[in-house]
Design a protein around this motif. Structure first.
Motif, PDB file in Angstrom:
ATOM      1  N   LEU A   1       0.826  -1.209   0.000  1.00  0.00           N
ATOM      2  CA  LEU A   1       0.000   0.000   0.000  1.00  0.00           C
ATOM      3  C   LEU A   1       0.865   1.265   0.000  1.00  0.00           C
ATOM      4  N   ALA A   2       1.917   1.269   0.803  1.00  0.00           N
ATOM      5  CA  ALA A   2       2.809   2.430   0.816  1.00  0.00           C
ATOM      6  C   ALA A   2       3.484   2.597  -0.549  1.00  0.00           C
ATOM      7  N   SER A   3       3.836   1.486  -1.184  1.00  0.00           N
ATOM      8  CA  SER A   3       4.455   1.551  -2.516  1.00  0.00           C
ATOM      9  C   SER A   3       3.491   2.140  -3.540  1.00  0.00           C
ATOM     10  N   LEU A   4       2.229   1.740  -3.461  1.00  0.00           N
ATOM     11  CA  LEU A   4       1.228   2.301  -4.376  1.00  0.00           C
ATOM     12  C   LEU A   4       1.099   3.809  -4.182  1.00  0.00           C
ATOM     13  N   ALA A   5       1.078   4.249  -2.931  1.00  0.00           N
ATOM     14  CA  ALA A   5       0.977   5.689  -2.660  1.00  0.00           C
ATOM     15  C   ALA A   5       2.172   6.427  -3.242  1.00  0.00           C
ATOM     16  N   THR A   6       3.343   5.811  -3.158  1.00  0.00           N
ATOM     17  CA  THR A   6       4.558   6.429  -3.712  1.00  0.00           C
ATOM     18  C   THR A   6       4.489   6.482  -5.232  1.00  0.00           C
ATOM     19  N   VAL A   7       4.057   5.391  -5.856  1.00  0.00           N
ATOM     20  CA  VAL A   7       3.948   5.344  -7.319  1.00  0.00           C
ATOM     21  C   VAL A   7       3.017   6.442  -7.824  1.00  0.00           C
ATOM     22  N   TYR A   8       1.925   6.678  -7.100  1.00  0.00           N
ATOM     23  CA  TYR A   8       0.971   7.706  -7.511  1.00  0.00           C
ATOM     24  C   TYR A   8       1.347   9.095  -7.026  1.00  0.00           C
ATOM     25  N   GLY A   9       2.444   9.197  -6.290  1.00  0.00           N
ATOM     26  CA  GLY A   9       2.946  10.494  -5.854  1.00  0.00           C
ATOM     27  C   GLY A   9       2.105  11.176  -4.788  1.00  0.00           C
ATOM     28  N   VAL A  10       1.403  10.396  -3.973  1.00  0.00           N
ATOM     29  CA  VAL A  10       0.523  10.982  -2.963  1.00  0.00           C
ATOM     30  C   VAL A  10       0.941  10.638  -1.532  1.00  0.00           C
ATOM     31  N   GLU A  11       2.100  10.015  -1.364  1.00  0.00           N
ATOM     32  CA  GLU A  11       2.512   9.589  -0.033  1.00  0.00           C
ATOM     33  C   GLU A  11       2.595  10.742   0.954  1.00  0.00           C
ATOM     34  N   ALA A  12       2.940  11.935   0.475  1.00  0.00           N
ATOM     35  CA  ALA A  12       3.031  13.097   1.357  1.00  0.00           C
ATOM     36  C   ALA A  12       1.655  13.581   1.829  1.00  0.00           C
ATOM     37  N   LEU A  13       0.607  13.182   1.142  1.00  0.00           N
ATOM     38  CA  LEU A  13      -0.749  13.583   1.503  1.00  0.00           C
ATOM     39  C   LEU A  13      -1.375  12.659   2.547  1.00  0.00           C
TER      40      LEU A  13
END
Length: 90
Positions: free
Chosen positions: A70-82
């Protein structure tokens, strides 16, 4: 709120998002995802929705038991900071 579904995917994302919004509306902004073993990109959308709802209500979203990937998906979509920190479980 504990999410008891084994996956967060297109088939159940809308329902889980709705349940989460209702929990946040009642003041619960801590979500336990330890039962979730699989997720797709819709899980990122669900977390973003919960984050927006929590922020709107002045709450801090907390997510525990994050499923692998899940964290990897957030990183791929560029939203991990949100999102709140999403440490993958061991």
């Amino acid at each position: 709120m504990r999410i008891d579904a084994p996956e967060i995917a297109m088939a159940n994302a809308a329902g889980l998002a709705s349940r989460g919004r209702a929990a946040i509306a009642q003041g619960d902004s801590e979500f336990d995802l330890s039962a979730v073993t699989r997720c797709d990109s819709s899980a990122v959308a669900v977390l973003l929705e919960w984050q927006r709802e929590a922020a709107t209500r002045g709450l801090k979203l907390r997510v525990t038991g994050t499923p692998p990937g899940l964290a990897s998906l957030a990183t791929v979509y560029g939203v991990e900071a949100l999102l709140p920190p999403l440490a993958a479980r061991a």
